[in-house]
Enzyme design. Sequence first.
Site, mmCIF file in Angstrom:
data_model
loop_
_atom_site.group_PDB
_atom_site.id
_atom_site.type_symbol
_atom_site.label_atom_id
_atom_site.label_comp_id
_atom_site.label_asym_id
_atom_site.label_seq_id
_atom_site.Cartn_x
_atom_site.Cartn_y
_atom_site.Cartn_z
ATOM 1 C CG HIS A 16 -0.180 5.419 -2.721
ATOM 2 N ND1 HIS A 16 1.089 4.917 -2.739
ATOM 3 C CD2 HIS A 16 -1.002 4.349 -2.528
ATOM 4 C CE1 HIS A 16 1.048 3.608 -2.567
ATOM 5 N NE2 HIS A 16 -0.212 3.239 -2.431
ATOM 6 C CE LYS A 21 -2.997 2.653 0.326
ATOM 7 N NZ LYS A 21 -3.246 1.371 -0.239
ATOM 8 C CG ASP A 24 8.956 0.123 -3.144
ATOM 9 O OD1 ASP A 24 8.700 1.137 -3.808
ATOM 10 O OD2 ASP A 24 8.253 -0.916 -3.187
ATOM 11 C CG HIS A 37 4.331 3.812 1.490
ATOM 12 N ND1 HIS A 37 3.938 4.986 0.913
ATOM 13 C CD2 HIS A 37 4.631 2.976 0.463
ATOM 14 C CE1 HIS A 37 3.990 4.869 -0.410
ATOM 15 N NE2 HIS A 37 4.418 3.660 -0.704
ATOM 16 C CE LYS A 85 6.961 -5.019 -3.723
ATOM 17 N NZ LYS A 85 5.765 -4.208 -3.897
ATOM 18 N NE ARG A 92 -2.852 -5.355 -1.911
ATOM 19 C CZ ARG A 92 -3.508 -4.712 -2.863
ATOM 20 N NH1 ARG A 92 -4.389 -5.351 -3.605
ATOM 21 N NH2 ARG A 92 -3.272 -3.444 -3.092
HETATM 22 O O1 LIG Z 1 4.289 2.761 -3.223
HETATM 23 C C1 LIG Z 1 4.192 1.555 -3.203
HETATM 24 O O2 LIG Z 1 3.114 0.972 -2.652
HETATM 25 C C2 LIG Z 1 2.637 -0.268 -3.157
HETATM 26 C C3 LIG Z 1 1.618 -0.775 -2.154
HETATM 27 O O3 LIG Z 1 0.561 0.126 -2.126
HETATM 28 P P1 LIG Z 1 -0.943 -0.378 -2.061
HETATM 29 O O4 LIG Z 1 -1.706 0.895 -2.083
HETATM 30 O O5 LIG Z 1 -1.179 -1.272 -3.215
HETATM 31 O O6 LIG Z 1 -1.059 -1.104 -0.770
HETATM 32 C C4 LIG Z 1 3.773 -1.255 -3.334
HETATM 33 O O7 LIG Z 1 3.320 -2.401 -4.031
HETATM 34 C C5 LIG Z 1 4.893 -0.620 -4.149
HETATM 35 O O8 LIG Z 1 6.001 -1.518 -4.156
HETATM 36 C C6 LIG Z 1 5.318 0.694 -3.565
HETATM 37 O O9 LIG Z 1 6.211 1.358 -4.448
#
Ligand SMILES: O=C1O[C@H](COP(=O)(O)O)[C@@H](O)[C@H](O)[C@H]1O
Length: 764
Positions: A168, A172, A225, A230, A322, A327
């Site tokens: 995803h 963005k 993760d 990402h 985390k 953030r």
């Molecule tokens: O795919 C994931 O991404 C989120 C963070 O994405 P965001 O769009 O909220 O910045 C992350 O919290 C999660 O652990 C992970 O699986």
Amino acid sequence: MGENVPAIANLTFDFFTAARQGQEEGNIVLNRILNNNLTCDEESGEDKDKLLAALCKQHKLEFLRKVIYAPLRNEENFIGLCSQIINKFSLTDPGTKKEILFYMAIAPSAYESVLQNLNKHCHALREEKVAIKVALEKPFGLDKADAESMSKKILNLYSEEEIYRVDHFLGKPVVKAILPFRFLNPEIEKVLDKDHIEKVEIFLKETISVEDRVHLYNSLGVLRDIHQNHLTQLLALVAMDLPPDLRDSSKVQENKERLLHQIEMVRRHNSLFGQFSEYASLVQKLESNSTASDNVPTFAASVVKINSPRWRNVPFILVSGKLLDTRESFIRIVFKNNYVCISHCENEESSDERKYTKQLVFHIGHGHLRRPSILASKSLQEPECPNNFLKSTDPRLFGRSVIYGENPKHFYPCTVVRDVPAYESIISNILGGKQDNFVSTKLLILSWKVWDYLVSAPKKIRIYEKADPNGQLNFVVKESQLEYIHTDEDAEESLSNKSVVTHSEVMQDYIQTPASFLGRKLVTSHTDHLAFLLARDIDRMAEIEILNKGSFHIAFSGGTSLVQVFRMLAQSFANLHWHSVHVWQVDERCVPHQDERSNFQTLDRELLRFVDIPYSNIHAMPVYIGGRLCDEELGGAHAYADSLRHIVPNSQLDFIVLGLGADGHTASLFPSSSDVHVDSNTFVVTTTDGPSDTSHRMTLTLPLINRAKRVGIFVTGKHKRDIVNQLESSKSVDTYPILGVNPINGTVIWYMDYNAYTGGVNVL
Ligand SMILES: O=C1O[C@H](COP(=O)(O)O)[C@@H](O)[C@H](O)[C@H]1O
């Protein structure tokens, strides 16, 4: 919807939703969508946004009118679902374009069976000429092998073109704008290379914990993760070469693939790990059946190197965690700066831009910035902004500071016009068939190659407090290594009032019986596992030696027992940094390499050809020179000894792997041979006679073996039981040359399988 709104607005949709839950629970979820204001009212405050919110409500109602929910638990359910879908298509006008998207927001472990059922029962879609698309959500495997096997199964059912693996982050707005921004700004693009860039930071910091997904997270950790997917995708987008035309999807993917190929595999010394202090108790509380794995970091930082002329030696620092202090996600490209300020250095109003860190920041989300933006230091050329971004100097668009307290005044900003939610954009791209915004099978496997070793390697994990108030996670980058600024002791002290979970150290203890053998460490196991343990110890020592002195020198004996170790190294440790490994031979038969008795032939066939070891690091014994075999006049043994002296630091091999003959010989040093007492100055390598007249050999001698840092003696099979017994009651090196193995400053480890150690009775 996103950039493809007009095209999609003209399409007619039907939505079939399905899950394991019953009909009623499904309906409840659907109703929640209508009543949940989150996605509609996020931007409320201005009239325009109120209008948007109203529109959004209307869309939701429309959506609910078109959506059907059905439980999906068994084959009949699949038959029912597919017949509904097929019916719908049979009712559409023959001229209309027919397309179906199967969107799998399910556990990846269920992909195979769900896709198999859909393929089987919705097969008529293919006859109806319906274009099929399958969207999959991560995690795509737990390691490279798993990803490969998962992909293979899926590709048996659907073609590569039909599959859309979703990351995803690629939806963005700032991430989508990286390539267009680079394309639009050739002057900036020109300086994105090792000559101008000091480092690149790719950060995804989060303040949330893992409560709602602790079960999944405990099998992933932050590397699986975030880093493998990402962060690696972001790295690829900033570092890949630009294709001549960004609309050429296949060229974009090709360049990304080339870049991923060039990334060096990440190892432990390139990385640091942390786990927030409540993690273990959280797992226990929420998952009563499982315990927190020692090997699950919730924070990780890795320095990644790209082995290409463009980026060689530029550190790409990938960080995610985390429960951190803020953030924020961004890519920060920091330029080299050789400007030295002598006077008025604190004068903020100074027009001399050279003194500020020159940087290009892709600010993906959150943090102090009000809107996702791309920021270029004013000392760079003023950039052109890509579509959906505007040049803005409105200071209200910035928060307190840009990044690390940098003053917003020092940047040219391109600020997003419409912050399209990532999933909106992802779905638009699937419908628009924009494959380059998804993770192809090739890209998936290549990105796994980068992280495959690290994800399962035992890790030293630092415990940190929520929001890391004392900065215990701050670190420095030293070449390819990362080091926490605070020592482990400091970090533990700052946690001393908390309950600290103890974690395994990098070097875990061997799985072994309590016994030692002849006063040396003894490792016993089943043969396969024993081969693994020896290969793992070699891998670990290699990593440490390469880190300390840049190379690792290992010598292998011949014989059949070691074949298992060679195979294990080739299969499971191919990721070792073989470029820095030198392989030597302990002994060799005086036969050409083509002869099947040749030890080198076995070593090459079972190991060397499968790993990335440079030709110049392979040191075969010169038993065959100019058509003559071990001819003393030609001085092969002396030449080998000379090579060892010149190439191996201090003539000290790091690891020697020996075997044990049923007669007590080791290397090619046989009972009653004078070679066990050779003069260390002259005969570190010699030629010797084997047990039969025909088996002339070349061998390392004891003085050289006993200089080694570590000697591993690998003994397997019932036929070795007797000699193992005899060794316990004899001290005679003449009768048993193996007893002469006593490294002066090194260690010996016996690796014996149960057959050799006990004659076949398992040791508990
Ligand atoms: O795919 C994931 O991404 C989120 C963070 O994405 P965001 O769009 O909220 O910045 C992350 O919290 C999660 O652990 C992970 O699986």
